[in-house]
Enzyme design. Structure first.
Site, short mmCIF file in Angstrom:
data_model
loop_
_atom_site.label_atom_id
_atom_site.label_comp_id
_atom_site.label_asym_id
_atom_site.label_seq_id
_atom_site.Cartn_x
_atom_site.Cartn_y
_atom_site.Cartn_z
N LYS A 123 -9.12 2.35 2.81
CA LYS A 123 -7.88 2.94 2.28
C LYS A 123 -7.96 4.46 2.29
CE LYS A 123 -6.74 3.29 -2.09
NZ LYS A 123 -6.37 3.00 -3.48
N ASP A 141 -2.34 0.21 -1.24
CA ASP A 141 -2.85 0.25 -2.61
C ASP A 141 -2.14 -0.84 -3.42
OD1 ASP A 141 -0.29 1.20 -3.01
OD2 ASP A 141 -0.90 3.04 -4.05
#
Length: 221
Positions: A123, A141
Site C-alpha cells: 500500500k 486502505d
C-alpha cells in the site's frame, strides 16, 4: 458488448471526476522522499496526526542524508505523537541508509524496489507510485475496502482483491485518480458507522441496502 456493470462504474467515476477533477493526497510533503516518509508514518495513524508531527520535521529534513544527520533520537522527538513511533523511526533510518547506498539518495519508481525498503508495504509503495510518479497504482486502505464492498462497484474479500477489482474494472481514464476518489468518498461521505447517503453522488448506483435516506440526491449538473 459493454456490460451494465461497466456503465455503472463509468458513471460513478464520471461523477467523482465532475466533483473533483484532480484529487490530491492529504499527507503533506515537499518531494518524493518526504512523501515516502509521511506514508511510512501513516500506518495506524491519521493523516492529520502525521501532518502535525512532520510539520517541523520537514522544515529541516528533506533527504535521506539530512535524516541520517538528524539521527534516530531527534527523529523520535518529532514523531512521538504517532503510533509505533520507535519502530517507524528505526525503519526510516534504515531505509534512508539504503536509499543512499543503493539508489544514490533517490526514491525508486519501482514497486519491487520500494517494497524492499524497511517499513514499506504494497500500500505504501502504491501511494508513492501514484502520487509522485503518476502511476495508476491503487493503494487500498480501509476506506476503499469499505466503499468498494458496500457500493458493490469494486468488491473483494481482501485488499488485494479490491485492488485487482479496481485495476480490472475501472476504466483506464479514471485509473490515476481512482483510489483518491474512493478514499475521499469513504473518509467524508461513505463513513464506517453512518454513511451520509443524503450527500452521496452515487447513491442511486450503490448496492448498499441500509441507506440512511429513502431517495438519492440530485445528480451533479
Amino acid at each position: 458488448m459493454i456490460s451494465e456493470n461497466y456503465h455503472r462504474i463509468h458513471e460513478a467515476f464520471s461523477r467523482f471526476q465532475t466533483q473533483t477533477d484532480a484529487p490530491q493526497g492529504e499527507l503533506h510533503h515537499v518531494n518524493a522522499y518526504t512523501l515516502l516518509i509521511a506514508v511510512v508514518m501513516s500506518a495506524q495513524a491519521t493523516d492529520a496526526g502525521v501532518n502535525k508531527a512532520t510539520e517541523s520535521l520537514f522544515r529541516i529534513v528533506d533527504s535521506p542524508q539530512a535524516m541520517l544527520a538528524l539521527g534516530e533520537e531527534k527523529l523520535i522527538g518529532h514523531i512521538r505523537t504517532i503510533g509505533l513511533f520507535r519502530t517507524k523511526a528505526r525503519n526510516v533510518m534504515r531505509l534512508s541508509r539504503i536509499l543512499i547506498e543503493e539508489y544514490d539518495g533517490q526514491v525508486p519508481s519501482s514497486r519491487a524496489a520500494l517494497q524492499s525498503l524497511p517499513g514499506v508495504g504494497r500500500k505504501t509503495a502504491n501511494v508513492v507510485l501514484n502520487i509522485w510518479f503518476s502511476h495508476p497504482a491503487q493503494a487500498v486502505d480501509t476506506h476503499i475496502f469499505r466503499v468498494g464492498n458496500r457500493s458493490g462497484l469494486v468488491p473483494g474479500k481482501n485488499v488485494e482483491d479490491v485492488e485487482r477489482a479496481i485495476e480490472d474494472n475501472v476504466p483506464v481514464e479514471f485509473q490515476t485518480h481512482a483510489h483518491h476518489w474512493l478514499i475521499l468518498h469513504g473518509r467524508y461521505v461513505c463513513k464506517a458507522r453512518r454513511p451520509d447517503c443524503g450527500s452521496c453522488l452515487i447513491s442511486d448506483l450503490c448496492d448498499f441496502k441500509d441507506k440512511t435516506i429513502d431517495s438519492a440526491p440530485a445528480l451533479p449538473a
